[in-house]
Motif scaffolding. Structure first.
Motif, mmCIF file in Angstrom:
data_model
loop_
_atom_site.group_PDB
_atom_site.id
_atom_site.type_symbol
_atom_site.label_atom_id
_atom_site.label_comp_id
_atom_site.label_asym_id
_atom_site.label_seq_id
_atom_site.Cartn_x
_atom_site.Cartn_y
_atom_site.Cartn_z
ATOM 1 N N THR A 1 -1.613 2.284 3.372
ATOM 2 C CA THR A 1 -1.994 2.048 4.763
ATOM 3 C C THR A 1 -1.112 1.033 5.477
ATOM 4 O O THR A 1 -1.075 1.010 6.704
ATOM 5 N N ASP A 2 -0.416 0.181 4.715
ATOM 6 C CA ASP A 2 0.480 -0.819 5.299
ATOM 7 C C ASP A 2 1.761 -0.870 4.466
ATOM 8 O O ASP A 2 1.783 -1.505 3.415
ATOM 9 N N PRO A 3 2.821 -0.209 4.933
ATOM 10 C CA PRO A 3 4.046 -0.129 4.133
ATOM 11 C C PRO A 3 4.749 -1.463 3.905
ATOM 12 O O PRO A 3 5.701 -1.527 3.135
ATOM 13 N N GLN A 4 4.275 -2.533 4.509
ATOM 14 C CA GLN A 4 4.867 -3.850 4.278
ATOM 15 C C GLN A 4 4.102 -4.636 3.227
ATOM 16 O O GLN A 4 4.487 -5.744 2.879
ATOM 17 N N THR A 5 3.018 -4.082 2.702
ATOM 18 C CA THR A 5 2.209 -4.765 1.696
ATOM 19 C C THR A 5 2.440 -4.146 0.332
ATOM 20 O O THR A 5 2.282 -2.936 0.148
ATOM 21 N N TYR A 6 2.818 -4.999 -0.613
ATOM 22 C CA TYR A 6 3.036 -4.600 -2.001
ATOM 23 C C TYR A 6 2.093 -5.402 -2.878
ATOM 24 O O TYR A 6 1.787 -6.557 -2.574
ATOM 25 N N LYS A 7 1.656 -4.791 -3.971
ATOM 26 C CA LYS A 7 0.846 -5.503 -4.963
ATOM 27 C C LYS A 7 1.526 -5.337 -6.316
ATOM 28 O O LYS A 7 1.827 -4.223 -6.739
ATOM 29 N N ILE A 8 1.762 -6.474 -6.947
ATOM 30 C CA ILE A 8 2.347 -6.501 -8.277
ATOM 31 C C ILE A 8 1.188 -6.612 -9.258
ATOM 32 O O ILE A 8 0.353 -7.519 -9.153
ATOM 33 N N LEU A 9 1.134 -5.687 -10.204
ATOM 34 C CA LEU A 9 0.072 -5.643 -11.194
ATOM 35 C C LEU A 9 0.672 -6.014 -12.540
ATOM 36 O O LEU A 9 1.591 -5.346 -13.018
ATOM 37 N N GLU A 10 0.165 -7.089 -13.134
ATOM 38 C CA GLU A 10 0.719 -7.608 -14.385
ATOM 39 C C GLU A 10 -0.392 -7.788 -15.406
ATOM 40 O O GLU A 10 -1.502 -8.149 -15.045
#
Length: 96
Positions: free
Chosen positions: A47-56
């Motif tokens: 929904t927001d191409p400027q938001t990334y989530k790093i999953l670790e």
């Protein structure tokens, strides 16, 4: 006990490709060198191409500490910083 990390990053307009390239390089280093790292993935919001989530996910606190102390992780900061539109939001999670 496993340790999870979710980092939310806002990427500046026009910096997506640069951010993704730097992160891909970092992720390859993590996967190749950190046995205690169980997962390391970058996802982008639909929904927001400027938001990334790093999953670790790390085997334990020692593995997380090792990750933060690696030369390639430290070197990625100055490369990723100019791509960001603000400070990352980081949440630490304990496995159950």
């Amino acid at each position: 006990m496993t340790i999870g990390v979710i980092a939310v990053l806002k990427v500046a307009e026009g910096k997506n490709a640069e951010f993704e390239a730097v992160f891909s390089e970092l992720a390859a280093q993590v996967r190749a060198n950190e046995k205690g790292n169980l997962a390391y993935a970058c996802t982008k919001s639909r929904t927001d191409p400027q938001t990334y989530k790093i999953l670790e996910l790390y085997a334990d606190q020692d593995a997380l500490t090792l990750h933060g102390g690696t030369e390639y992780f430290k070197a990625a900061g100055p490369k990723l910083g100019p791509c960001l539109a603000g400070r990352p939001e980081i949440e630490y999670l304990d496995g159950i």
